[in-house]
Design a protein around this motif. Structure first.
Motif, PDB file in Angstrom:
ATOM      1  N   ILE A   1      -3.885  20.118  19.332  1.00  0.00           N
ATOM      2  CA  ILE A   1      -3.571  21.791  19.132  1.00  0.00           C
ATOM      3  C   ILE A   1      -5.188  22.330  19.006  1.00  0.00           C
ATOM      4  CG2 ILE A   1      -1.354  21.248  17.979  1.00  0.00           C
ATOM      5  CD1 ILE A   1      -2.850  21.605  15.056  1.00  0.00           C
ATOM      6  N   ASP A   2      -6.152  21.512  19.680  1.00  0.00           N
ATOM      7  CA  ASP A   2      -7.644  22.082  19.660  1.00  0.00           C
ATOM      8  C   ASP A   2      -8.293  22.286  18.477  1.00  0.00           C
ATOM      9  OD1 ASP A   2      -6.974  22.499  22.573  1.00  0.00           O
ATOM     10  OD2 ASP A   2      -6.098  24.449  22.360  1.00  0.00           O
ATOM     11  N   VAL A   3      -7.889  21.287  17.690  1.00  0.00           N
ATOM     12  CA  VAL A   3      -8.595  21.244  16.408  1.00  0.00           C
ATOM     13  C   VAL A   3      -9.415  20.084  16.304  1.00  0.00           C
ATOM     14  CG1 VAL A   3      -8.517  21.068  13.947  1.00  0.00           C
ATOM     15  CG2 VAL A   3      -7.116  22.718  15.047  1.00  0.00           C
ATOM     16  N   ILE A   4     -10.734  19.910  16.410  1.00  0.00           N
ATOM     17  CA  ILE A   4     -11.510  18.820  16.636  1.00  0.00           C
ATOM     18  C   ILE A   4     -12.081  18.475  15.236  1.00  0.00           C
ATOM     19  CG2 ILE A   4     -13.548  17.862  17.800  1.00  0.00           C
ATOM     20  CD1 ILE A   4     -11.201  18.857  19.648  1.00  0.00           C
ATOM     21  N   VAL A   5     -11.801  17.178  15.033  1.00  0.00           N
ATOM     22  CA  VAL A   5     -12.071  16.496  13.569  1.00  0.00           C
ATOM     23  C   VAL A   5     -13.180  15.744  13.794  1.00  0.00           C
ATOM     24  CG1 VAL A   5     -11.615  14.729  12.097  1.00  0.00           C
ATOM     25  CG2 VAL A   5      -9.743  15.860  12.944  1.00  0.00           C
ATOM     26  N   ASP A   6     -14.317  16.292  13.232  1.00  0.00           N
ATOM     27  CA  ASP A   6     -15.839  15.877  13.303  1.00  0.00           C
ATOM     28  C   ASP A   6     -16.379  15.111  12.325  1.00  0.00           C
ATOM     29  OD1 ASP A   6     -16.165  17.782  11.658  1.00  0.00           O
ATOM     30  OD2 ASP A   6     -16.848  19.221  13.419  1.00  0.00           O
ATOM     31  N   ASN A   7     -15.554  15.104  11.005  1.00  0.00           N
ATOM     32  CA  ASN A   7     -16.162  14.322   9.731  1.00  0.00           C
ATOM     33  C   ASN A   7     -15.111  13.931   8.951  1.00  0.00           C
ATOM     34  OD1 ASN A   7     -18.115  13.815   7.869  1.00  0.00           O
ATOM     35  ND2 ASN A   7     -18.444  15.964   7.169  1.00  0.00           N
ATOM     36  N   VAL A   8     -15.144  12.753   8.234  1.00  0.00           N
ATOM     37  CA  VAL A   8     -14.478  12.358   7.282  1.00  0.00           C
ATOM     38  C   VAL A   8     -15.128  11.926   5.993  1.00  0.00           C
ATOM     39  CG1 VAL A   8     -14.321  10.183   8.316  1.00  0.00           C
ATOM     40  CG2 VAL A   8     -12.292  10.649   6.989  1.00  0.00           C
ATOM     41  N   SER A   9     -14.686  12.332   4.785  1.00  0.00           N
ATOM     42  CA  SER A   9     -15.104  11.673   3.617  1.00  0.00           C
ATOM     43  C   SER A   9     -14.147  11.101   2.797  1.00  0.00           C
ATOM     44  CB  SER A   9     -15.376  12.916   2.675  1.00  0.00           C
ATOM     45  OG  SER A   9     -14.408  13.508   2.219  1.00  0.00           O
ATOM     46  N   GLU A  10     -14.518   9.846   2.042  1.00  0.00           N
ATOM     47  CA  GLU A  10     -13.862   8.998   1.338  1.00  0.00           C
ATOM     48  C   GLU A  10     -14.586   8.786   0.014  1.00  0.00           C
ATOM     49  OE1 GLU A  10     -11.468   6.355   4.557  1.00  0.00           O
ATOM     50  OE2 GLU A  10     -13.124   5.330   3.199  1.00  0.00           O
ATOM     51  N   GLU A  11     -13.671   8.826  -1.052  1.00  0.00           N
ATOM     52  CA  GLU A  11     -14.184   8.496  -2.403  1.00  0.00           C
ATOM     53  C   GLU A  11     -13.179   7.375  -2.892  1.00  0.00           C
ATOM     54  OE1 GLU A  11     -14.308  11.846  -4.983  1.00  0.00           O
ATOM     55  OE2 GLU A  11     -15.607  13.022  -3.649  1.00  0.00           O
ATOM     56  N   VAL A  12     -13.828   6.322  -3.729  1.00  0.00           N
ATOM     57  CA  VAL A  12     -13.154   5.237  -3.992  1.00  0.00           C
ATOM     58  C   VAL A  12     -13.074   5.290  -5.672  1.00  0.00           C
ATOM     59  CG1 VAL A  12     -12.525   2.830  -3.895  1.00  0.00           C
ATOM     60  CG2 VAL A  12     -13.327   3.879  -1.979  1.00  0.00           C
ATOM     61  N   GLY A  13     -11.786   5.369  -6.156  1.00  0.00           N
ATOM     62  CA  GLY A  13     -12.016   5.199  -7.744  1.00  0.00           C
ATOM     63  C   GLY A  13     -10.722   4.145  -8.165  1.00  0.00           C
ATOM     64  N   ALA A  14     -10.764   4.083  -9.512  1.00  0.00           N
ATOM     65  CA  ALA A  14      -9.920   3.089  -9.803  1.00  0.00           C
ATOM     66  C   ALA A  14      -9.381   3.833 -11.427  1.00  0.00           C
ATOM     67  CB  ALA A  14     -10.402   2.044 -10.459  1.00  0.00           C
TER      68      ALA A  14
ATOM     69  N   GLU B   1      -9.535   8.038  -1.938  1.00  0.00           N
ATOM     70  CA  GLU B   1      -9.174   9.711  -1.562  1.00  0.00           C
ATOM     71  C   GLU B   1     -10.015   9.954  -0.473  1.00  0.00           C
ATOM     72  OE1 GLU B   1     -10.859  13.796  -3.565  1.00  0.00           O
ATOM     73  OE2 GLU B   1      -9.697  12.707  -4.854  1.00  0.00           O
ATOM     74  N   ARG B   2      -9.126  10.404   0.751  1.00  0.00           N
ATOM     75  CA  ARG B   2      -9.568  10.665   2.258  1.00  0.00           C
ATOM     76  C   ARG B   2      -9.601  12.088   2.531  1.00  0.00           C
ATOM     77  NH1 ARG B   2      -6.388   7.549   5.903  1.00  0.00           N
ATOM     78  NH2 ARG B   2      -5.041   9.686   5.702  1.00  0.00           N
ATOM     79  N   THR B   3     -10.473  12.805   3.259  1.00  0.00           N
ATOM     80  CA  THR B   3     -10.359  14.022   3.776  1.00  0.00           C
ATOM     81  C   THR B   3     -10.898  14.068   5.158  1.00  0.00           C
ATOM     82  OG1 THR B   3     -10.192  14.993   1.472  1.00  0.00           O
ATOM     83  CG2 THR B   3     -10.516  16.579   3.200  1.00  0.00           C
TER      84      THR B   3
ATOM     85  N   MET C   1       0.850  -1.330  -0.008  1.00  0.00           N
ATOM     86  CA  MET C   1       0.059  -0.026   0.219  1.00  0.00           C
ATOM     87  C   MET C   1       0.827   1.170   0.024  1.00  0.00           C
ATOM     88  SD  MET C   1      -2.987   0.873   2.879  1.00  0.00           S
ATOM     89  CE  MET C   1      -3.755  -0.472   2.693  1.00  0.00           C
ATOM     90  N   LEU C   2       0.438   2.130  -0.710  1.00  0.00           N
ATOM     91  CA  LEU C   2       1.082   3.503  -0.707  1.00  0.00           C
ATOM     92  C   LEU C   2       0.009   4.641  -0.103  1.00  0.00           C
ATOM     93  CD1 LEU C   2       2.765   3.422  -4.441  1.00  0.00           C
ATOM     94  CD2 LEU C   2       3.720   2.612  -2.215  1.00  0.00           C
ATOM     95  N   SER C   3       0.801   5.458   0.214  1.00  0.00           N
ATOM     96  CA  SER C   3      -0.309   6.642   0.677  1.00  0.00           C
ATOM     97  C   SER C   3       0.512   8.078   0.849  1.00  0.00           C
ATOM     98  CB  SER C   3      -0.751   6.427   2.426  1.00  0.00           C
ATOM     99  OG  SER C   3      -1.316   7.501   2.715  1.00  0.00           O
ATOM    100  N   THR C   4      -0.219   9.141   0.186  1.00  0.00           N
ATOM    101  CA  THR C   4       0.434  10.207   0.246  1.00  0.00           C
ATOM    102  C   THR C   4      -0.641  11.259   0.940  1.00  0.00           C
ATOM    103  OG1 THR C   4       1.430  10.087  -1.685  1.00  0.00           O
ATOM    104  CG2 THR C   4       1.399  12.324  -1.021  1.00  0.00           C
ATOM    105  N   SER C   5      -0.256  12.099   1.783  1.00  0.00           N
ATOM    106  CA  SER C   5      -1.048  12.933   2.780  1.00  0.00           C
ATOM    107  C   SER C   5      -0.568  14.411   2.618  1.00  0.00           C
ATOM    108  CB  SER C   5      -1.360  12.404   4.145  1.00  0.00           C
ATOM    109  OG  SER C   5      -0.021  12.724   4.917  1.00  0.00           O
ATOM    110  N   TRP C   6      -1.739  15.321   2.605  1.00  0.00           N
ATOM    111  CA  TRP C   6      -1.341  16.642   2.734  1.00  0.00           C
ATOM    112  C   TRP C   6      -2.064  17.415   3.707  1.00  0.00           C
ATOM    113  CZ3 TRP C   6      -2.296  13.762  -1.524  1.00  0.00           C
ATOM    114  CH2 TRP C   6      -1.613  13.625  -2.509  1.00  0.00           C
TER     115      TRP C   6
ATOM    116  N   GLU D   1      -6.704  17.534   6.596  1.00  0.00           N
ATOM    117  CA  GLU D   1      -5.780  16.496   5.941  1.00  0.00           C
ATOM    118  C   GLU D   1      -6.459  16.070   4.799  1.00  0.00           C
ATOM    119  OE1 GLU D   1      -5.788  12.980   5.773  1.00  0.00           O
ATOM    120  OE2 GLU D   1      -3.757  12.392   6.434  1.00  0.00           O
ATOM    121  N   THR D   2      -5.734  15.691   3.579  1.00  0.00           N
ATOM    122  CA  THR D   2      -6.443  14.963   2.601  1.00  0.00           C
ATOM    123  C   THR D   2      -5.203  13.927   2.012  1.00  0.00           C
ATOM    124  OG1 THR D   2      -7.713  15.004   0.450  1.00  0.00           O
ATOM    125  CG2 THR D   2      -5.410  16.523   0.763  1.00  0.00           C
TER     126      THR D   2
END
Length: 250
Positions: free
Chosen positions: A183-196, A219-221, A147-152, A230-231
């Motif tokens: 750092i007081d940033v509360i993540v409350d949602n995540v989206s994912e799109e799957v493609g080929a 593709e996850r954000t 598996m490869l992953s790149t995050s930004w 983060e994406t």
């Protein structure tokens, strides 16, 4: 050609594919030569060659220099289970799922700052050229890259904080949700799109694929109050993994 009739090379490829799938041409067996295909199916050299090219593009066979073309071992697909966020004890979610499945996982990563491209800027909702931290990962199972992953991450959020480098510092490797909370940033949602898509040459080289091999991209954000923090793109060979979603009904 009448309606529904296939070109000769596809008919030949389809018959050979069926033999591979049903096991009459098992893994590591040499594929019939171009001359033998021509004789057995009563087709031209061109048709025989095109049929072999189809099977190679599908990843069913592989050429071995000076030896011929052989049936490839067909991997048993592994599952990437997606069921929403689960608190982890210091592991990235994908790492945790690998561990739960008994995978002998190791990984390597490298982080560096860069200017956001148009695509990444749109995903993070920042200006094109804004500074982001890019982290590239290679995940291995038993030494084999799977598996490869790149995050930004936008440095407008993490810059000059203890979590600026995802894999270093007191919360290195703790995952996006836990690091952002520090750092007081509360993540409350995540989206994912799957493609080929067809794999890039460097991706296939790293993952042990062959030219033309298809990869699956998740593709996850992550979002905090509607702001992307983060994406990431997670890349696997499509014939080795299945993404399985189990989501609650609200």
């Amino acid at each position: 050609m009448t309606f529904g009739e296939q070109p000769a090379y596809l008919r030949v490829a389809g018959d050979l594919r069926q033999k591979i799938v049903e096991g009459s041409l098992p893994p590591h067996t040499r594929l019939p030569s171009q001359a033998r295909i021509r004789e057995e199916y009563g087709v031209s050299d061109t048709v025989a060659l095109e049929a072999r090219k189809v099977l190679m593009a599908e990843g069913l066979v592989e050429g071995r220099s000076g030896s011929g073309t052989y049936v490839r071992e067909r991997p048993v697909p592994r599952r990437i289970s997606r069921s929403g966020y689960r608190p982890s004890s210091g592991a990235n979610l994908f790492r945790q799922e690998q561990a739960e499945q008994g995978a002998r996982s190791t990984w390597a990563s490298r982080s560096e700052q860069e200017a956001a491209s148009a695509e990444i800027a749109a995903r993070l909702d920042v200006e094109i050229g804004a500074r982001v931290m890019r982290t590239r990962y290679v995940f291995r199972d038993g030494g084999e890259a799977t598996m490869l992953s790149t995050s930004w991450e936008p440095l407008s959020v993490t810059g000059r904080t203890p979590v600026m480098l995802p894999e270093e510092g007191p919360l290195g490797g703790r995952g996006v949700v836990e690091r952002m909370a520090a750092i007081d940033v509360i993540v409350d949602n995540v989206s994912e799109e799957v493609g080929a898509r067809p794999g890039l040459a460097e991706e296939l080289l790293a993952l042990g694929g062959v030219p033309g091999h298809v990869v699956m991209v998740v593709e996850r954000t992550y979002y905090a109050s509607g702001r992307a923090v983060e994406t990431a793109d997670v890349v696997v060979l499509a014939d080795r993994f299945r993404v399985a979603y189990h989501l609650p009904v609200k």
